[in-house]
Design a protein around this motif. Sequence first.
Motif, mmCIF file in Angstrom:
data_model
loop_
_atom_site.group_PDB
_atom_site.id
_atom_site.type_symbol
_atom_site.label_atom_id
_atom_site.label_comp_id
_atom_site.label_asym_id
_atom_site.label_seq_id
_atom_site.Cartn_x
_atom_site.Cartn_y
_atom_site.Cartn_z
ATOM 1 N N GLU A 1 6.187 2.174 -8.013
ATOM 2 C CA GLU A 1 5.176 1.414 -7.263
ATOM 3 C C GLU A 1 4.128 2.361 -6.674
ATOM 4 O OE1 GLU A 1 4.793 -1.764 -6.821
ATOM 5 O OE2 GLU A 1 6.738 -2.782 -7.048
ATOM 6 N N LEU B 1 0.044 2.789 -7.277
ATOM 7 C CA LEU B 1 -0.943 2.691 -6.197
ATOM 8 C C LEU B 1 -1.777 3.954 -6.073
ATOM 9 C CD1 LEU B 1 1.442 1.158 -3.525
ATOM 10 C CD2 LEU B 1 -0.626 0.036 -4.388
ATOM 11 N N THR B 2 -1.131 5.098 -6.265
ATOM 12 C CA THR B 2 -1.829 6.361 -6.083
ATOM 13 C C THR B 2 -1.251 7.375 -7.053
ATOM 14 O OG1 THR B 2 -1.634 8.295 -4.660
ATOM 15 C CG2 THR B 2 -0.483 6.371 -3.927
ATOM 16 N N GLY C 1 0.855 -1.179 0.000
ATOM 17 C CA GLY C 1 0.000 0.000 0.000
ATOM 18 C C GLY C 1 0.885 1.221 0.000
ATOM 19 N N PRO C 2 0.275 2.396 -0.161
ATOM 20 C CA PRO C 2 1.074 3.619 -0.288
ATOM 21 C C PRO C 2 1.945 3.945 0.928
ATOM 22 C CG PRO C 2 -1.303 4.108 -0.314
ATOM 23 C CD PRO C 2 -1.155 2.630 -0.423
#
Lengths: 137, 386
Positions: free
Chosen positions: B294, B298-299, B262-263
């Motif tokens: 990455e 993710l964001t 995750g971030p």
Amino acid sequence: MAKYLMLKHYRSSSAPTDRPFAPMDQWTPEEVDAHIKFMYDFQDKLRQTGEFVDAQALSPEGTFVRYDGPGRPPVTDGPFPETKDLIAGWMVVDVDDYQRAVELAGELSAAPGRHGEPIHEWLEVRPFLTSPPTVTE
Amino acid sequence: MTPGVDDATLRELVPAVLGVLARRGADFATAEDAVQEALVEAVVRWESEPPTDAKGWLVTVAWRKFLDLTRSDVARRGREERLLAQPEAGPTESADDTLALYFLCAHPSLTHTSAVALTLRAVGGLTTRQIAAAYLVPETTMAQRISRAKRTVSDVRLGQPGDLQTVLLTLYLVFNEGHSGDVDLAAEAIRLTRQLAAVTDDPEVDGLLALMLLHHARRDARVDADGRLVPLAKQDRTRWRTDLVAEGVDLLQAALIRDALGPYQAQAAIAALHADARTVDETDWVQIVEWYDELLALTDSPVVRLNRAVAIGQADGPRAGLAALSDVDDTVPRYAAAAAFLHERDGDLATAATLYVEAAEAAQNLAERDHLNREAARLRSVPGSR
């Protein structure tokens, strides 16, 4: 969370051209009262919402002061009658974001003036410079 | 402070005590006020009479305060007997209570500002005055903010499944606030995230905690003796706290193994790579760029794109960085600062100086503005840079 200064500029040229700005001395006492009540109600509302930080009104006349070299008293000058822009006061709010600050300034600018019409006063919204954030990269 | 029980230890008991009251049927808003009053009393009383069972003492006193606060209502609603019949909490319930409280205080119906205030008070046990001082607003304003937040969540049942993402964002915002007044918000955010990590099983919670620890490790090196901001590249790395770095890296490695990226984990990985480098020249920029890739997957945020461009500038040279920068929205904060840095590395000092001035004008905080003005002045004092 961000703090913004809402600076109240009182300038004769601020109103839209179709609504010439009438200075407060041309209002009825009731209109003046309504205006002041609006200001207090607005501050109360901000206190209720947990967004109020500070509000101050300023005397219209001030003095300009400047350093004039070692051993000399500071130079003072003013008021400058040619200055059309007069800072009438300010409010400081602590809000979620810029949009909210603009929304509040818009509401404050609708304060009633002569004939109970909104005065369309210009408010300048300026963000405070904060502490640096911890995470930057 | 109380002998044997310091402020942080006392405040660690807050979620559990609040949980007991809530399970006995107390409404959240009143229970929270009651716990605050009990904390105030504890500070006064424990000085001379330290309790043998701190939590039990707080539950008893908070419950009495709750009954005082609701006495008039209680008679009307006939609530007291029903409430008193509720059982005490066991250890598992205590962990559930704590998590439920985090969820409630960062409920998605709250604004970020409100969630931060409510979390610091109801989970953190800080007083309204302390929170107001930390955020530089009048105490009355903060009191209203908190009571409005309580009203907003008054219909939410404590224990309803919550949104962990809003909890993590709330804690991140507290950490990143940056003020350092009487209440150390960064340390408080770490304490609250640690407490959350103890009652959850999600690698992103550990990722956030690792991120905080790795940044907190650099705190003393971020500012020089005169209060000037020191950029990462120029920091005295011997002043980084190795204990916090080690803890952050361990947490991150354990989180990454679970293969649910995750971030927060990705950001912590970037911070860990910086922490790994004993000198700035040893920084593994290639890996850092990979982690930015990455993070971007993710964001997709313009801030990440901007930081990635700077990292590419380090890994593949300033021209590559400037090429990456051309894909970034130029209204993103610090755009000019990043461009200035890359142009300087490319040897175009005049452009870099102009951009540093522009960046200083756009800076959102004073320390950064001062730093950028100094950078501009530094370049302009180089012969031939104008």
